[in-house]
Design a protein around this motif. Sequence first.
Motif, PDB file in Angstrom:
ATOM      1  N   LYS A  97       0.732  -1.232   0.076  1.00  0.00           N
ATOM      2  CA  LYS A  97       0.037  -0.077   0.088  1.00  0.00           C
ATOM      3  C   LYS A  97       0.832   1.213  -0.081  1.00  0.00           C
ATOM      4  N   LYS A  98       1.769   1.221  -0.943  1.00  0.00           N
ATOM      5  CA  LYS A  98       2.535   2.616  -1.165  1.00  0.00           C
ATOM      6  C   LYS A  98       1.799   3.595  -1.527  1.00  0.00           C
ATOM      7  N   TYR A  99       0.822   3.314  -2.501  1.00  0.00           N
ATOM      8  CA  TYR A  99       0.110   4.340  -3.152  1.00  0.00           C
ATOM      9  C   TYR A  99      -1.461   4.211  -2.985  1.00  0.00           C
ATOM     10  N   GLU A 151       1.271  14.482  -7.627  1.00  0.00           N
ATOM     11  CA  GLU A 151       0.649  15.142  -6.654  1.00  0.00           C
ATOM     12  C   GLU A 151      -0.873  15.448  -7.018  1.00  0.00           C
ATOM     13  N   PHE A 152      -1.210  15.726  -8.295  1.00  0.00           N
ATOM     14  CA  PHE A 152      -2.441  16.265  -8.796  1.00  0.00           C
ATOM     15  C   PHE A 152      -3.123  15.282  -9.687  1.00  0.00           C
ATOM     16  N   LEU A 153      -4.404  15.005  -9.566  1.00  0.00           N
ATOM     17  CA  LEU A 153      -5.168  14.118 -10.167  1.00  0.00           C
ATOM     18  C   LEU A 153      -6.229  14.975 -10.695  1.00  0.00           C
ATOM     19  N   ILE A 164      -9.018   6.588   2.285  1.00  0.00           N
ATOM     20  CA  ILE A 164      -8.407   8.150   2.476  1.00  0.00           C
ATOM     21  C   ILE A 164      -9.724   8.791   2.980  1.00  0.00           C
ATOM     22  N   PHE A 165     -10.970   8.092   2.552  1.00  0.00           N
ATOM     23  CA  PHE A 165     -12.310   9.056   3.054  1.00  0.00           C
ATOM     24  C   PHE A 165     -12.535   9.096   4.334  1.00  0.00           C
ATOM     25  N   LYS A 192      -0.114  13.806   2.509  1.00  0.00           N
ATOM     26  CA  LYS A 192       0.084  12.445   3.499  1.00  0.00           C
ATOM     27  C   LYS A 192       0.205  11.289   2.701  1.00  0.00           C
ATOM     28  N   PHE A 193      -0.389  11.129   1.484  1.00  0.00           N
ATOM     29  CA  PHE A 193      -0.410   9.800   0.750  1.00  0.00           C
ATOM     30  C   PHE A 193       0.382  10.064  -0.599  1.00  0.00           C
TER      31      PHE A 193
END
Length: 288
Positions: A97-99, A151-153, A164-165, A192-193
Amino acid sequence: KQTLLSIISQNFTIYEVIIVDQSDDTLTKDLVSNFSKNNFSIKYIHSEIKSLTIARNIGIENLSDRTELVIFLDDDVVLENDYINKVNIFFENDNSKKYFGATGYIKNNERKSKITFLLKLFILQEYKDGKFKINGLPTFPKFRDRPYEIEFLSGCNMIFRKEIFNEFKFDENMLKYCYMEDVDFTYRVSRKFKMIFLPDIKLIHNVSPVNRLKIKESKSFFMQNYLYLFKKNVNKNLFSISSLLWSISGMFFISLLLFQFKAISGYFDGIIRYITKNFSSLKIGTYK
């Protein structure tokens, strides 16, 4: 309809589709009813409030317990038929769970700009490495033939682990079109992630002309929300504040250079609304 057809055509069995509809008519509801006899659940929810961030949060609140991965799509995208299967394979192989977030390649979005030099000079949005600049503006992930950390999606192409929610929600201070809600959300998550760009996961974004903002209103919304997000998210220091002011001056300069006078008017309107707290894109009281 094209978005739903591309989901149904996936070579991977998904669990559920959640549609949050903010329309004033029943066209979407009627359309969805024709897709209800599939091997996955379609959950239709109507929201009276017109706000993209509220709609996204409603979707999150209605996720089923067994859901592990959440993909946010706009209603004008078409997925390649192996999109979800490749998403699933990547996260299954990420055992440590790196990503916690990912995005794919939007095939028809990346384009060359005649003003690329000016975008770099004024620290504005450009196609680069998917990282945030010192002034809080994102760069869009540029296509590379290998995965790389970002970093941006983009809002029409966001994939997250459900966990994450538990910590993050979309900012409901943003109203209506919710300009840059994806910038705000992924900026906060990326602190954070870790997130990643996956070049083999592809879709087409057929940008819908329906209900698009006029130029002046669009630029006003952008400016109001940009100033709000800068104040909310970015560490204030000499460099970040200087870059903010430099970037805003660049927006005016480029618009003047391209004779986009409605854009200039919109930027001015956004700044005035920000200063006077007479927001059209944010809830009154946001800055209390």
